[in-house]
Design an enzyme around this catalytic site. Structure first.
Site, PDB file in Angstrom:
ATOM      1  N   GLY A 110       0.336 -17.244  -7.600  1.00  0.00           N
ATOM      2  CA  GLY A 110      -1.016 -17.169  -7.544  1.00  0.00           C
ATOM      3  C   GLY A 110      -1.730 -18.287  -6.580  1.00  0.00           C
ATOM      4  O   GLY A 110      -0.977 -19.376  -6.445  1.00  0.00           O
TER       5      GLY A 110
ATOM      6  N   GLY B 280      -1.303 -19.400 -13.660  1.00  0.00           N
ATOM      7  CA  GLY B 280      -2.931 -19.022 -13.773  1.00  0.00           C
ATOM      8  C   GLY B 280      -2.662 -17.570 -14.482  1.00  0.00           C
ATOM      9  O   GLY B 280      -1.676 -17.228 -14.986  1.00  0.00           O
TER      10      GLY B 280
ATOM     11  N   GLU C 269       6.967 -13.264 -14.125  1.00  0.00           N
ATOM     12  CA  GLU C 269       6.108 -14.440 -14.850  1.00  0.00           C
ATOM     13  C   GLU C 269       6.202 -14.376 -16.307  1.00  0.00           C
ATOM     14  O   GLU C 269       6.772 -15.266 -16.952  1.00  0.00           O
ATOM     15  CB  GLU C 269       4.773 -14.159 -14.473  1.00  0.00           C
ATOM     16  CG  GLU C 269       4.449 -14.431 -13.265  1.00  0.00           C
ATOM     17  CD  GLU C 269       2.913 -14.020 -12.758  1.00  0.00           C
ATOM     18  OE1 GLU C 269       2.397 -14.500 -11.854  1.00  0.00           O
ATOM     19  OE2 GLU C 269       2.536 -13.264 -13.367  1.00  0.00           O
TER      20      GLU C 269
END
Ligand code: 5RP
Length: 236
Positions: free
Chosen positions: A32, A85, A106
């Site tokens: 991100g 993030g 992630e």
């Protein structure tokens, strides 16, 4: 300060945070725009780390461009920290992630890490998760039944699309957004997530779901959050 400057500020704070780790370790790196600022800030110090494990093809490309070593997660047993993030984070450190579509990798890398260091600007802090539509990565074959099940849980469901322009015809067409794993994403709006652990477990039971973008079982351990007065460090 605009939002990009706040993201850059917290990216730099995350660099200082991970440089406190002993040298020669492997670092998990998220995806991100905030994670990108972190990567750029860390680049001059890449020799501090033996290598990185990356959460998306986009992040891998950026890490390689800066000269970081990117390792196969199957060759790594342990990460001291994962920096990424979030789309929303609540006062307990539970998060919604997956706005960039990288939620599955992630979550895998977060699960390998001792510490999840969440980095964001203060606009991502919310009292209750759910204003941001919850991303759910699915096997394309299961779209119909997973949509029905998610509606039963109280959400409004939309298949994420990516727009493609055909240069010859000047026309734009919408195709399903395809993740790095070949999955599709359903964005579930209208949820007020009072119990993130319970909802994550419920959604994980739906056949066809690859990953739910609720990071409750693996939540943030540390939050670095920026606002116009600077960066605060919160531990959960
Ligand atoms: C990508 C993510 C990102 O961490 C999340 O979308 C936040 O992105 P940004 O830093 O660009 O605001 O989960 O899948």
């Amino acid at each position: 300060m605009n939002q990009d400057q706040l993201k850059q500020l917290v990216g730099e704070a995350a660099r200082d945070e991970v440089l406190k780790l002993p040298t020669g370790q492997i670092l998990g790196v998220g995806t991100g725009s905030t994670a990108n600022y972190f990567i750029d800030a860390l680049a001059p110090h890449k020799a501090h780390f033996l290598g990185t494990v990356s959460s998306s093809n986009a992040t891998t490309e950026r890490l390689l461009k800066h000269g970081f070593k990117v390792m196969d997660p199957n060759e790594v047993d342990h990460l001291p920290a994962y920096v990424d993030g979030a789309d929303e984070i609540d006062p307990s450190g539970y998060m919604i992630k997956g706005g960039g579509g990288a939620l599955t990798r992630e979550k895998i890398i977060a699960s390998m890490a001792k510490q999840f260091i969440c980095i964001c600007d203060a606009s991502k802090q919310v009292p209750v998760l759910g204003n941001f539509a919850l991303p759910v990565e699915i096997i394309p074959f299961s779209k119909g039944i997973v949509t029905q099940e998610l509606i039963k849980l109280g959400g409004t469901v939309r298949l994420r699309v990516s727009k493609e322009t055909c240069a010859d015809l000047g026309q734009t067409s919408s195709q399903p957004f395809v993740t790095d794993n070949g999955g599709w994403i359903l964005d579930v709006a209208g949820l007020k997530i009072a119990n993130p652990l319970e909802l994550e477990a419920q959604m994980n039971q739906i056949a066809g779901v690859i990953t739910v973008g609720l990071f409750a079982n693996k939540k943030a351990d540390v939050l670095l959050v920026s606002n116009t007065s600077g960066v605060s460090r919160i531990t959960f």
